[in-house]
Design an enzyme around this catalytic site. Structure first.
Site, PDB file in Angstrom:
ATOM      1  N   TYR A  33      40.799 -24.836  -4.698  1.00 15.24           N
ATOM      2  CA  TYR A  33      41.120 -24.822  -6.025  1.00 15.24           C
ATOM      3  C   TYR A  33      40.542 -23.997  -7.159  1.00 15.24           C
ATOM      4  O   TYR A  33      39.341 -23.511  -6.863  1.00 15.24           O
ATOM      5  CB  TYR A  33      40.875 -26.509  -6.561  1.00 15.24           C
ATOM      6  CG  TYR A  33      39.623 -26.778  -6.741  1.00 15.24           C
ATOM      7  CD1 TYR A  33      38.558 -26.961  -5.728  1.00 15.24           C
ATOM      8  CD2 TYR A  33      39.019 -27.102  -8.069  1.00 15.24           C
ATOM      9  CE1 TYR A  33      37.648 -27.656  -5.635  1.00 15.24           C
ATOM     10  CE2 TYR A  33      37.856 -27.674  -8.450  1.00 15.24           C
ATOM     11  CZ  TYR A  33      37.077 -27.802  -6.962  1.00 15.24           C
ATOM     12  OH  TYR A  33      35.846 -28.358  -7.216  1.00 15.24           O
ATOM     13  N   ARG A  52      37.449 -15.245  -7.653  1.00 17.61           N
ATOM     14  CA  ARG A  52      36.986 -16.147  -6.493  1.00 17.61           C
ATOM     15  C   ARG A  52      37.934 -17.137  -5.830  1.00 17.61           C
ATOM     16  O   ARG A  52      37.714 -17.247  -4.725  1.00 17.61           O
ATOM     17  CB  ARG A  52      35.959 -17.389  -7.436  1.00 17.61           C
ATOM     18  CG  ARG A  52      35.129 -18.085  -6.539  1.00 17.61           C
ATOM     19  CD  ARG A  52      34.367 -19.018  -7.004  1.00 17.61           C
ATOM     20  NE  ARG A  52      34.842 -19.823  -8.133  1.00 17.61           N
ATOM     21  CZ  ARG A  52      34.545 -20.814  -8.947  1.00 17.61           C
ATOM     22  NH1 ARG A  52      33.086 -20.717  -8.901  1.00 17.61           N
ATOM     23  NH2 ARG A  52      34.856 -21.473  -9.771  1.00 17.61           N
ATOM     24  N   ARG A 100      52.041 -32.696  11.125  1.00 15.83           N
ATOM     25  CA  ARG A 100      50.490 -32.910  11.042  1.00 15.83           C
ATOM     26  C   ARG A 100      50.118 -32.376  12.280  1.00 15.83           C
ATOM     27  O   ARG A 100      50.354 -32.868  13.476  1.00 15.83           O
ATOM     28  CB  ARG A 100      50.088 -34.276  11.029  1.00 15.83           C
ATOM     29  CG  ARG A 100      48.626 -34.684  10.753  1.00 15.83           C
ATOM     30  CD  ARG A 100      48.160 -35.878  10.427  1.00 15.83           C
ATOM     31  NE  ARG A 100      46.647 -36.027  10.379  1.00 15.83           N
ATOM     32  CZ  ARG A 100      45.874 -35.812  11.449  1.00 15.83           C
ATOM     33  NH1 ARG A 100      46.202 -36.009  12.476  1.00 15.83           N
ATOM     34  NH2 ARG A 100      44.482 -35.916  11.167  1.00 15.83           N
ATOM     35  N   HIS A 102      46.005 -30.263  13.520  1.00  9.13           N
ATOM     36  CA  HIS A 102      44.890 -29.623  13.041  1.00  9.13           C
ATOM     37  C   HIS A 102      44.943 -28.058  13.164  1.00  9.13           C
ATOM     38  O   HIS A 102      44.556 -27.531  12.292  1.00  9.13           O
ATOM     39  CB  HIS A 102      43.748 -30.063  14.054  1.00  9.13           C
ATOM     40  CG  HIS A 102      43.344 -31.412  13.717  1.00  9.13           C
ATOM     41  ND1 HIS A 102      43.893 -32.518  14.010  1.00  9.13           N
ATOM     42  CD2 HIS A 102      42.085 -31.832  13.419  1.00  9.13           C
ATOM     43  CE1 HIS A 102      43.214 -33.574  13.755  1.00  9.13           C
ATOM     44  NE2 HIS A 102      42.152 -33.209  13.236  1.00  9.13           N
ATOM     45  N   LYS A 149      35.488 -22.750  -2.606  1.00 13.28           N
ATOM     46  CA  LYS A 149      35.888 -23.815  -3.543  1.00 13.28           C
ATOM     47  C   LYS A 149      37.132 -24.602  -2.829  1.00 13.28           C
ATOM     48  O   LYS A 149      38.088 -24.559  -3.346  1.00 13.28           O
ATOM     49  CB  LYS A 149      36.131 -23.197  -4.802  1.00 13.28           C
ATOM     50  CG  LYS A 149      36.157 -24.332  -6.145  1.00 13.28           C
ATOM     51  CD  LYS A 149      36.091 -23.531  -7.414  1.00 13.28           C
ATOM     52  CE  LYS A 149      36.311 -24.754  -8.281  1.00 13.28           C
ATOM     53  NZ  LYS A 149      35.268 -25.379  -8.775  1.00 13.28           N
ATOM     54  N   GLU A 182      22.327 -27.532  -6.031  1.00  7.02           N
ATOM     55  CA  GLU A 182      23.222 -27.557  -7.178  1.00  7.02           C
ATOM     56  C   GLU A 182      23.412 -28.970  -7.639  1.00  7.02           C
ATOM     57  O   GLU A 182      22.880 -29.915  -7.227  1.00  7.02           O
ATOM     58  CB  GLU A 182      24.750 -26.467  -7.123  1.00  7.02           C
ATOM     59  CG  GLU A 182      25.298 -27.306  -5.963  1.00  7.02           C
ATOM     60  CD  GLU A 182      26.658 -26.289  -5.655  1.00  7.02           C
ATOM     61  OE1 GLU A 182      27.022 -25.708  -6.381  1.00  7.02           O
ATOM     62  OE2 GLU A 182      26.964 -26.406  -4.497  1.00  7.02           O
ATOM     63  N   LEU A 207      28.199 -23.379  -4.485  1.00  4.45           N
ATOM     64  CA  LEU A 207      29.272 -22.561  -5.128  1.00  4.45           C
ATOM     65  C   LEU A 207      28.769 -21.594  -6.253  1.00  4.45           C
ATOM     66  O   LEU A 207      27.982 -22.154  -6.839  1.00  4.45           O
ATOM     67  CB  LEU A 207      30.477 -23.630  -5.798  1.00  4.45           C
ATOM     68  CG  LEU A 207      31.530 -23.058  -6.409  1.00  4.45           C
ATOM     69  CD1 LEU A 207      32.363 -22.591  -5.160  1.00  4.45           C
ATOM     70  CD2 LEU A 207      32.140 -23.773  -7.282  1.00  4.45           C
TER      71      LEU A 207
HETATM   72  N1  PMP Z   1      29.016 -26.301  -8.255  1.00  2.38           N
HETATM   73  C1  PMP Z   1      30.068 -27.125  -7.846  1.00  2.38           C
HETATM   74  C2  PMP Z   1      29.847 -27.946  -6.765  1.00  2.38           C
HETATM   75  C3  PMP Z   1      31.213 -27.232  -8.642  1.00  2.38           C
HETATM   76  O1  PMP Z   1      32.121 -28.346  -8.517  1.00  2.38           O
HETATM   77  C4  PMP Z   1      31.131 -26.417  -9.739  1.00  2.38           C
HETATM   78  C5  PMP Z   1      32.375 -26.501 -10.896  1.00  2.38           C
HETATM   79  N2  PMP Z   1      33.590 -26.093 -10.105  1.00  2.38           N
HETATM   80  C6  PMP Z   1      30.367 -25.532 -10.099  1.00  2.38           C
HETATM   81  C7  PMP Z   1      29.226 -25.284  -9.313  1.00  2.38           C
HETATM   82  C8  PMP Z   1      30.272 -24.666 -11.436  1.00  2.38           C
HETATM   83  O2  PMP Z   1      31.284 -23.661 -11.078  1.00  2.38           O
HETATM   84  P1  PMP Z   1      31.898 -22.698 -12.316  1.00  2.38           P
HETATM   85  O3  PMP Z   1      30.867 -22.451 -13.127  1.00  2.38           O
HETATM   86  O4  PMP Z   1      32.828 -21.677 -11.669  1.00  2.38           O
HETATM   87  O5  PMP Z   1      32.780 -24.019 -12.811  1.00  2.38           O
END
Ligand code: PMP
Length: 307
Positions: A33, A52, A100, A102, A149, A182, A207
């Site tokens: 996403y 991304r 379904r 895997h 993501k 994070e 991320l």
């Molecule tokens: N880390 C995680 C786990 C996130 O879900 C997000 C938001 N999507 C971010 C960092 C920040 O990413 P962005 O600045 O691209 O929204």
């Protein structure tokens, strides 16, 4: 104003938007996403999120459902028809619908795509940032490819719920060595006592936020001292300032970590200044929806959709 969603090539009323029970995003979290922030009708960091998205798809060998140009047009159209001044665009692409199993479905399986738009109150968000948020910390129990993501967000959901139950605004995640990776839905930063801006280096552990990348570049251009390295919870608690970044939170000051005040317990001047600079700069580079009279978009299932 009723909300409109985009599902597999069709614009449909949000309340009627459906995907099939055997969409692989539903059964396997086999989907990725993206989220764009919208400010004053413009999509923030548009290209960065699109790039991304392509990377996430590539890492998982999911076929892009349409060209970047078509995708850009649909996303812009969603801002427009939902009359979003301030808010978010959510886009999800799955490996498609299949019996379904895997193992990946046949290569000609069409990827699934859905987009929703959400209006947010910009003043409320601004007030939240000016006040700052408290964060709690939890062990980072996610999988080893956090750079993708993916919609597999259960650990993030549990962390954010723990924060909500503790009356905090975010949950910072901590690796087995005691270093912050994070946050549940944002990147974590500190400003040291020597005014160095620190955030964890991009790797498969986090991320690589688009807001993080933009802010890092902005800070370097402004001549601020920056460091990409890991920091512990204790270092963050004794830092001058702390904040989080994301497409929806922009730059949001952190004023408390696990009950301990950061700095004087109020949003720091660096954080607030960076927020203002980020918003101004990202808006300049944002994509404004282009009004077109009649452009045909080719949707993933071959239907044509009037833009
Ligand atoms: N880390 C995680 C786990 C996130 O879900 C997000 C938001 N999507 C971010 C960092 C920040 O990413 P962005 O600045 O691209 O929204």
């Amino acid at each position: 104003m009723s909300r409109i969603a985009y599902v597999n090539g069709r614009l449909v009323p949000h309340r009627n938007a459906r995907i099939h029970i055997e969409d692989r995003g539903n059964q396997f979290a086999d989907a990725v996403y993206e989220v764009w922030g919208v400010r004053d009708g413009a999509l923030m960091d548009f290209e960065g999120h699109l790039t991304r998205l392509a990377r996430s798809l590539g890492e998982l060998h999911i076929r892009p459902p349409m060209s970047d140009a078509a995708l850009s047009a649909v996303v812009s159209r969603m801002v427009e028809i939902n009359h979003i001044r301030n808010g978010l665009i959510y886009l999800q692409i799955s490996r498609g619908q299949a019996r379904r199993d895997h193992v990946f479905p046949p290569a000609n399986t069409r990827p699934g795509i859905m987009i929703t738009a959400k209006a947010l109150n910009a003043q409320k968000a601004e007030a939240r940032a000016q006040k700052g948020i408290a964060v709690i910390t939890r062990p980072d129990i996610r999988w080893g490819r956090r750079d993708i993501k993916s919609v597999s967000l259960l650990p993030n959901v549990l962390a954010k719920q723990a924060a909500a139950e503790a009356g905090a605004g975010e949950c910072w995640l901590v690796d087995p060595d005691g270093f912050v990776t994070e946050a549940s839905s944002s990147n974590a930063w500190i400003v040291t006592k020597d005014d160095v801006l620190v955030t964890r280096a991009a790797s498969q552990d986090i991320l690589n936020g688009i807001t993080r990348r933009t802010l890092f570049a902005l800070a370097e251009n402004a001549g601020l001292k920056t460091e990409e390295r890991a920091f512990t919870v204790a270092e963050a608690q004794s830092a001058r300032e702390a904040f989080v970044t994301s497409a929806s939170a922009f730059v949001t000051p952190v004023v408390e970590i696990d009950g301990k005040p950061v700095g004087n317990g109020h949003p720091g001047s660096f954080s607030l200044q960076l927020r203002a600079t980020y918003v101004a700069t990202a808006k300049e580079r944002a994509r404004k929806p282009v009004r077109r009279q009649s452009v045909w978009l080719v949707a993933p299932r071959g239907e044509r959709l009037v833009n």
